[in-house]
Design a protein around this motif. Structure first.
Motif, PDB file in Angstrom:
ATOM      1  N   GLY A  17      39.839  45.547  30.677  1.00 27.76           N
ATOM      2  CA  GLY A  17      38.758  46.193  29.929  1.00 27.76           C
ATOM      3  C   GLY A  17      39.127  47.535  29.335  1.00 27.76           C
ATOM      4  N   ILE A  18      40.273  48.084  29.727  1.00 24.08           N
ATOM      5  CA  ILE A  18      40.678  49.391  29.210  1.00 24.08           C
ATOM      6  C   ILE A  18      41.495  49.205  27.942  1.00 24.08           C
ATOM      7  CG2 ILE A  18      42.144  51.393  29.662  1.00 24.08           C
ATOM      8  CD1 ILE A  18      41.218  51.289  32.517  1.00 24.08           C
ATOM      9  N   LYS A  19      41.149  49.993  26.936  1.00 20.76           N
ATOM     10  CA  LYS A  19      41.840  49.886  25.648  1.00 20.76           C
ATOM     11  C   LYS A  19      42.989  50.886  25.518  1.00 20.76           C
ATOM     12  CE  LYS A  19      38.086  47.766  23.180  1.00 20.76           C
ATOM     13  NZ  LYS A  19      36.703  48.115  23.305  1.00 20.76           N
ATOM     14  N   ASP A  20      42.838  52.076  26.122  1.00 16.64           N
ATOM     15  CA  ASP A  20      43.890  53.083  26.028  1.00 16.64           C
ATOM     16  C   ASP A  20      43.767  54.032  27.211  1.00 16.64           C
ATOM     17  OD1 ASP A  20      46.108  54.303  24.901  1.00 16.64           O
ATOM     18  OD2 ASP A  20      44.923  55.648  23.649  1.00 16.64           O
ATOM     19  N   VAL A  21      44.891  54.645  27.581  1.00 12.68           N
ATOM     20  CA  VAL A  21      44.914  55.575  28.711  1.00 12.68           C
ATOM     21  C   VAL A  21      45.732  56.800  28.323  1.00 12.68           C
ATOM     22  CG1 VAL A  21      45.625  55.943  31.107  1.00 12.68           C
ATOM     23  CG2 VAL A  21      44.817  53.700  30.392  1.00 12.68           C
ATOM     24  N   GLU A  22      45.195  57.952  28.652  1.00  8.35           N
ATOM     25  CA  GLU A  22      45.924  59.205  28.489  1.00  8.35           C
ATOM     26  C   GLU A  22      45.876  59.931  29.824  1.00  8.35           C
ATOM     27  OE1 GLU A  22      45.484  63.561  26.311  1.00  8.35           O
ATOM     28  OE2 GLU A  22      44.207  61.912  25.639  1.00  8.35           O
ATOM     29  N   VAL A  23      47.020  60.393  30.290  1.00  5.64           N
ATOM     30  CA  VAL A  23      47.092  61.165  31.526  1.00  5.64           C
ATOM     31  C   VAL A  23      47.503  62.584  31.156  1.00  5.64           C
ATOM     32  CG1 VAL A  23      48.241  61.440  33.754  1.00  5.64           C
ATOM     33  CG2 VAL A  23      47.686  59.147  32.913  1.00  5.64           C
ATOM     34  N   GLU A  24      46.680  63.529  31.570  1.00  4.83           N
ATOM     35  CA  GLU A  24      46.977  64.940  31.310  1.00  4.83           C
ATOM     36  C   GLU A  24      47.223  65.637  32.641  1.00  4.83           C
ATOM     37  OE1 GLU A  24      44.733  68.952  29.715  1.00  4.83           O
ATOM     38  OE2 GLU A  24      44.128  67.034  28.851  1.00  4.83           O
ATOM     39  N   ILE A  25      48.312  66.381  32.704  1.00  2.00           N
ATOM     40  CA  ILE A  25      48.652  67.147  33.899  1.00  2.00           C
ATOM     41  C   ILE A  25      48.160  68.571  33.716  1.00  2.00           C
ATOM     42  CG2 ILE A  25      50.539  68.044  35.324  1.00  2.00           C
ATOM     43  CD1 ILE A  25      50.246  65.069  35.557  1.00  2.00           C
ATOM     44  N   THR A  26      47.556  69.105  34.768  1.00  2.00           N
ATOM     45  CA  THR A  26      47.109  70.493  34.759  1.00  2.00           C
ATOM     46  C   THR A  26      47.449  71.134  36.102  1.00  2.00           C
ATOM     47  OG1 THR A  26      45.246  71.978  34.375  1.00  2.00           O
ATOM     48  CG2 THR A  26      44.760  69.958  35.584  1.00  2.00           C
TER      49      THR A  26
END
Length: 107
Positions: A77-86
């Motif tokens: 069901g997921i179309k796109d993923v972005e992982v942001e590191i902070t």
């Protein structure tokens, strides 16, 4: 209301996936370890994950975010993923769940 339920179900699937990813140095999953700060899902089923590492010099700084992205991308069901590191706020043991603290003998 149906859209909310779909987003909620998708969110639960993502959390379940995150609970299956472990920091190789600590025998606790990254979700319970407190490395996941936020999971955001928009109406197009695109996901953004805000996460941290136990330290900026973490040996898995390159591989762990990539593993998170790859595994979450496989959730149906997921179309796109972005992982942001902070590192704001920096990770501390206070971010760990009670379950993680218990597993590590900190309670």
């Amino acid at each position: 209301m149906e859209e909310y339920n779909d987003t909620q179900n998708l969110g639960e699937k993502i959390v379940k996936t995150l609970k299956g990813i472990y920091d190789p140095e600590i025998p606790v999953d990254i979700y319970e370890l407190g490395l996941i700060y936020d999971v955001m899902i928009n109406t197009d089923d695109e996901v953004k994950i805000l996460m941290t590492l136990t330290s900026p010099n973490c040996p898995v700084a390159e591989s762990l975010p990539r593993e998170v992205e790859e595994k979450v991308r496989k959730v149906d069901g997921i179309k796109d993923v972005e992982v942001e590191i902070t590192f704001d706020p920096p990770w501390s043991k206070d971010l760990m769940s009670e379950e993680a603290k218990l597993e590590l003998g900190m309670l």
